[in-house]
Design a protein around this motif. Structure first.
Motif, mmCIF file in Angstrom:
data_model
loop_
_atom_site.group_PDB
_atom_site.id
_atom_site.type_symbol
_atom_site.label_atom_id
_atom_site.label_comp_id
_atom_site.label_asym_id
_atom_site.label_seq_id
_atom_site.Cartn_x
_atom_site.Cartn_y
_atom_site.Cartn_z
ATOM 1 N N PRO A 1 0.842 -1.209 0.000
ATOM 2 C CA PRO A 1 0.000 0.000 0.000
ATOM 3 C C PRO A 1 0.877 1.259 0.000
ATOM 4 N N LEU A 2 0.599 2.161 -0.948
ATOM 5 C CA LEU A 2 1.373 3.385 -1.028
ATOM 6 C C LEU A 2 0.560 4.529 -0.438
ATOM 7 N N ARG A 3 1.157 5.255 0.500
ATOM 8 C CA ARG A 3 0.467 6.328 1.206
ATOM 9 C C ARG A 3 1.225 7.637 0.991
ATOM 10 N N ASP A 4 0.463 8.752 1.192
ATOM 11 C CA ASP A 4 1.107 10.060 1.053
ATOM 12 C C ASP A 4 1.756 10.442 2.362
ATOM 13 N N ALA A 5 2.236 11.666 2.439
ATOM 14 C CA ALA A 5 2.945 12.120 3.638
ATOM 15 C C ALA A 5 2.037 12.157 4.850
ATOM 16 N N HIS A 6 0.745 12.251 4.632
ATOM 17 C CA HIS A 6 -0.200 12.299 5.748
ATOM 18 C C HIS A 6 -0.759 10.928 6.101
ATOM 19 N N GLY A 7 -0.271 9.878 5.430
ATOM 20 C CA GLY A 7 -0.722 8.513 5.724
ATOM 21 C C GLY A 7 -1.972 8.108 5.006
ATOM 22 N N ARG A 8 -2.425 8.974 4.062
ATOM 23 C CA ARG A 8 -3.625 8.599 3.327
ATOM 24 C C ARG A 8 -3.245 7.627 2.209
ATOM 25 N N LEU A 9 -4.070 6.581 2.068
ATOM 26 C CA LEU A 9 -3.800 5.557 1.057
ATOM 27 C C LEU A 9 -4.069 6.130 -0.320
ATOM 28 N N LEU A 10 -3.072 6.037 -1.206
ATOM 29 C CA LEU A 10 -3.214 6.514 -2.568
ATOM 30 C C LEU A 10 -3.641 5.389 -3.499
ATOM 31 N N PHE A 11 -2.888 4.314 -3.518
ATOM 32 C CA PHE A 11 -3.202 3.130 -4.328
ATOM 33 C C PHE A 11 -2.352 1.969 -3.805
ATOM 34 N N VAL A 12 -2.604 0.824 -4.339
ATOM 35 C CA VAL A 12 -1.875 -0.399 -3.935
ATOM 36 C C VAL A 12 -1.149 -0.947 -5.140
ATOM 37 N N VAL A 13 0.176 -1.175 -4.993
ATOM 38 C CA VAL A 13 0.952 -1.844 -6.040
ATOM 39 C C VAL A 13 0.891 -3.343 -5.766
ATOM 40 N N SER A 14 0.326 -4.075 -6.725
ATOM 41 C CA SER A 14 0.179 -5.523 -6.577
ATOM 42 C C SER A 14 1.003 -6.222 -7.641
ATOM 43 N N VAL A 15 2.071 -6.926 -7.188
ATOM 44 C CA VAL A 15 2.937 -7.703 -8.090
ATOM 45 C C VAL A 15 2.532 -9.155 -7.979
ATOM 46 N N ALA A 16 2.140 -9.727 -9.107
ATOM 47 C CA ALA A 16 1.725 -11.131 -9.135
ATOM 48 C C ALA A 16 2.876 -11.993 -9.632
ATOM 49 N N ILE A 17 3.263 -12.976 -8.804
ATOM 50 C CA ILE A 17 4.331 -13.922 -9.180
ATOM 51 C C ILE A 17 3.701 -15.281 -9.397
ATOM 52 N N SER A 18 3.978 -15.893 -10.535
ATOM 53 C CA SER A 18 3.444 -17.226 -10.807
ATOM 54 C C SER A 18 4.000 -18.212 -9.764
ATOM 55 N N VAL A 19 3.145 -19.118 -9.329
ATOM 56 C CA VAL A 19 3.610 -20.102 -8.327
ATOM 57 C C VAL A 19 4.755 -20.936 -8.885
ATOM 58 N N GLU A 20 4.805 -21.069 -10.205
ATOM 59 C CA GLU A 20 5.918 -21.806 -10.794
ATOM 60 C C GLU A 20 7.202 -20.982 -10.729
ATOM 61 N N ASN A 21 7.088 -19.700 -11.002
ATOM 62 C CA ASN A 21 8.279 -18.854 -10.935
ATOM 63 C C ASN A 21 8.790 -18.686 -9.507
ATOM 64 N N GLU A 22 7.888 -18.798 -8.546
ATOM 65 C CA GLU A 22 8.305 -18.600 -7.153
ATOM 66 C C GLU A 22 9.229 -19.716 -6.663
ATOM 67 N N GLN A 23 9.185 -20.879 -7.315
ATOM 68 C CA GLN A 23 10.014 -21.994 -6.852
ATOM 69 C C GLN A 23 11.496 -21.758 -7.116
ATOM 70 N N VAL A 24 11.810 -20.676 -7.881
ATOM 71 C CA VAL A 24 13.222 -20.368 -8.114
ATOM 72 C C VAL A 24 13.950 -20.063 -6.814
ATOM 73 N N LEU A 25 13.212 -19.746 -5.784
ATOM 74 C CA LEU A 25 13.819 -19.512 -4.463
ATOM 75 C C LEU A 25 14.620 -20.715 -3.988
ATOM 76 N N TRP A 26 14.119 -21.928 -4.301
ATOM 77 C CA TRP A 26 14.673 -23.139 -3.666
ATOM 78 C C TRP A 26 15.472 -24.026 -4.607
ATOM 79 N N ARG A 27 15.450 -23.724 -5.852
ATOM 80 C CA ARG A 27 16.028 -24.677 -6.806
ATOM 81 C C ARG A 27 17.516 -24.919 -6.575
ATOM 82 N N TYR A 28 18.206 -23.957 -6.055
ATOM 83 C CA TYR A 28 19.650 -24.089 -5.897
ATOM 84 C C TYR A 28 20.057 -24.245 -4.440
#
Length: 605
Positions: free
Chosen positions: A194-221
């Motif tokens: 959640p991105l907020r301004d200097a007064h703490g008001r919510l401006l918008f939400v940045v949502s990054v979607a990672i495929s569950v298949e791509n997330e397994q790169v964490l453990w492969r090595y």
């Protein structure tokens, strides 16, 4: 005595019957083999060997399990650190993207905003899509759609809208449950910031979607034990990531897990790290594992099948197991060889016992023959003694009687020389009668019974001394008899022995003006030794071996009267008591006669 020895040896092997000893031997030995000292020793050795195997196997299991548990704990902590770094990087990147969009005038220029989003996606190859979402749930911008295209609202999906509302209340990166993307239709893990301004008001939400298949790169090595699985789980039991991903996403991520990982997290909500062991539901088997909590509401875990632990344990004990099997095989071989040797030794002992039994039987027959011959000899000796006492004594009485008649009735007609010859004949016949009496007494001593009782030798000696003193009151003799000398022996035979010894001392001190005769006791090598000492004529030690033989004299009859039977009688009495007699002396310096009586078991009964 030979008969007794034969019976003792026979009793020693009496457990074998004569008729069936060979048949019973093999059966009884086979049945008793396990109960022999050799069999018991082998059983104890085998039991100790098995105890060692159990103890070693148990200690090896504990060591292997401890090693694997330590390795799993370290690996789970490492996985947690890797995951935290991963999410921290995305939290920082999403924050910077939001600030760039804010600096660029927000979404007033959709094309510029889309270029920033595309640049972000290119910089992070794991990203499947990026959405900019308004606080009301409306997707304002998506990397999957061109500007101006229709975009859905999160309110259309209750689950997604519920998760989004929690993001609105957050101030940091939130990791949502995996679900099907509203735009892509793929299984994704949204990372919302959640991105907020200097007064703490919510401006918008940045949502990054990672495929569950791509997330397994964490453990492969990451290094993992064979068969192990590594992953991330939310506190509510939903998987965020699992490697290897061997199942369909709906099965893996669509439901809350109920296995040992989820149960342990619910049971230990405050534990930062720990071990877990039990049945998992993905797959359904028993596993050993460890977990470590992240700064985010996630837990990194590593689980491996218990069979891997068993395999490591078997690898650790296989050398020892082979050695134990070899030792057991060798020990059994030694036991079998020893048992065969013992069986052969037992057979040899049986053969020796049979031979001993045969020899004992022959010995008993020989003893019986000798006993019979000895009995016959004793009977002949009895007959001889009877003949001596009757047949020989009668002519001697006749000679002596007629000689005495000649002396009394015809002394004047014989003349001096005839009377002298006649007196010699009478004296010789009397001497021969005395000799026959001594022989008979010596024979009776050998055959008479022996009964041991407590005897006062001092009283016996005193009685003999009194009799001798009364027989020749004119002599001056100093008697020294020790008081209270007790011994175990036959009273009658000891009386005869002391009479002969003291009479012997009395006779050979006859030419002493002041004679001295002593009876006493001393101890040599723990044995009581009795003695009779005098200061008489003495003897030459060179002829000491003749003293105790019948009719052996060291002095002539004209010098000292006697037959030479007395000391032989003493020697025979001492031998019957199991003792011995010996003498010490010197010519004209007196003599000392020593004797022992042995123990009650050493003499005749």
């Amino acid at each position: 005595m030979a008969r007794s020895a034969a019976h003792v040896r026979h009793d020693g092997v009496s457990c074998f019957n004569q008729g069936d000893r060979h048949t019973n031997f093999s059966v009884s030995f086979a049945s008793r083999k396990a109960g022999t000292p050799l069999g018991l020793a082998f059983r104890w050795w085998l039991a100790l060997l098995l105890l060692f195997v159990v103890a070693y196997a148990a200690s090896a299991w504990v060591a292997v399990k401890k090693h694997e548990e330590d390795q799993l704990l370290r690996l789970s902590e490492y996985a947690a650190n890797v995951a935290e770094s991963f999410f921290a990087r995305y939290a920082s990147s999403e924050y910077l993207l939001g600030r760039q969009l804010q600096d660029a005038g927000g979404l007033a220029d959709p094309l510029r905003a889309l270029r920033l989003v595309e640049r972000f996606k290119q910089a992070n190859g794991d990203v499947e899509s990026i959405n900019i979402i308004a606080p009301n749930g409306q997707i304002l911008l998506s990397s999957l759609k061109a500007p101006g295209a229709h975009l859905p609202s999160l309110r259309s999906n209750p689950f997604v809208w519920s998760e989004f509302q929690q993001t609105l209340r957050s101030t940091d990166l939130r990791i949502l449950r995996p679900h099907l993307g509203l735009i892509s239709g793929h299984w994704i893990v949204p990372l919302q910031y959640p991105l907020r301004d200097a007064h703490g008001r919510l401006l918008f939400v940045v949502s990054v979607a990672i495929s569950v298949e791509n997330e397994q790169v964490l453990w492969r090595y990451l290094p993992r034990p064979p068969g192990a699985a590594i992953g991330l789980m939310r506190n509510d039991g939903y998987l965020i990531s699992r490697w290897p991903a061997a199942y369909r996403p709906q099965v893996t991520y669509g439901v809350a897990r109920q296995g040992i990982v989820a149960r342990t997290l619910r049971a230990q909500p405050g534990a930062v790290s720990g071990l877990l062991e039990g049945r998992t539901d993905l797959p359904d088997d028993i596993r050993l594992g460890a977990f470590h909590r992240l700064r985010y509401p996630l837990v990194a875990f590593v689980v491996m099948p218990l069979r891997v632990l068993w395999s490591a344990w078997l690898s650790r004990i296989e050398v020892a197991f082979v050695l134990v099997v070899a030792m057991a095989t060798a020990g059994f071989g030694v036991y079998r060889a020893s048992a065969r040797w013992q069986e052969e030794a037992e057979r040899e002992r049986q053969r020796a016992n049979d031979e001993i039994r045969s020899l004992n039987k022959a010995l008993e027959e020989r003893v019986a023959q000798r006993t019979s011959a000895l009995q016959a000899a004793n009977d002949e000796l009895e007959s001889f003694s009877y003949s001596v006492s009757h047949d020989l004594r009668a002519p001697l009485h006749i000679i002596s009687g007629f000689g005495q008649i000649l002396v009394e009735d015809y002394a004047d007609s014989l003349g001096p020389e005839g009377r002298e010859h006649l007196n010699n004949i009478i004296a010789a016949s009397n001497r021969m009668g005395e000799l026959i009496d001594d022989l008979l007494q010596l024979s009776r001593l050998s055959r008479a019974g022996l009964s041991r009782t407590r005897v006062s030798l001092s009283e016996l000696a005193q009685r003999v001394a009194t009799g001798l003193a009364d027989s020749e009151p004119q002599r001056e003799v100093e008697w020294v008899i020790a008081a209270d000398i007790q011994a175990e022996g036959d009273p009658h035979l000891l009386q005869i022995a002391l009479e002969n010894l003291l009479r012997n001392a009395w006779k050979f001190t006859g030419k002493r003006a002041h004679a001295r005769i002593e009876f006493g006791r001393l101890e040599q090598d723990g044995e009581n030794v009795y003695f009779v000492r005098d200061n008489g004529a003495g003897f030459d030690m060179a002829y000491a071996d003749k003293l105790f033989k019948p009719f052996q004299r060291l002095h002539s009859a004209s010098e000292f009267e006697g037959m030479g039977i007395g000391l032989a009688t003493v020697a025979r009495i001492m031998r019957r008591h199991g003792g011995r007699v010996w003498a010490e002396g010197a010519p004209d310096a007196g003599a000392t006669f020593y004797f022992t009586l042995g123990s009650p078991s050493s003499g005749e009964s």
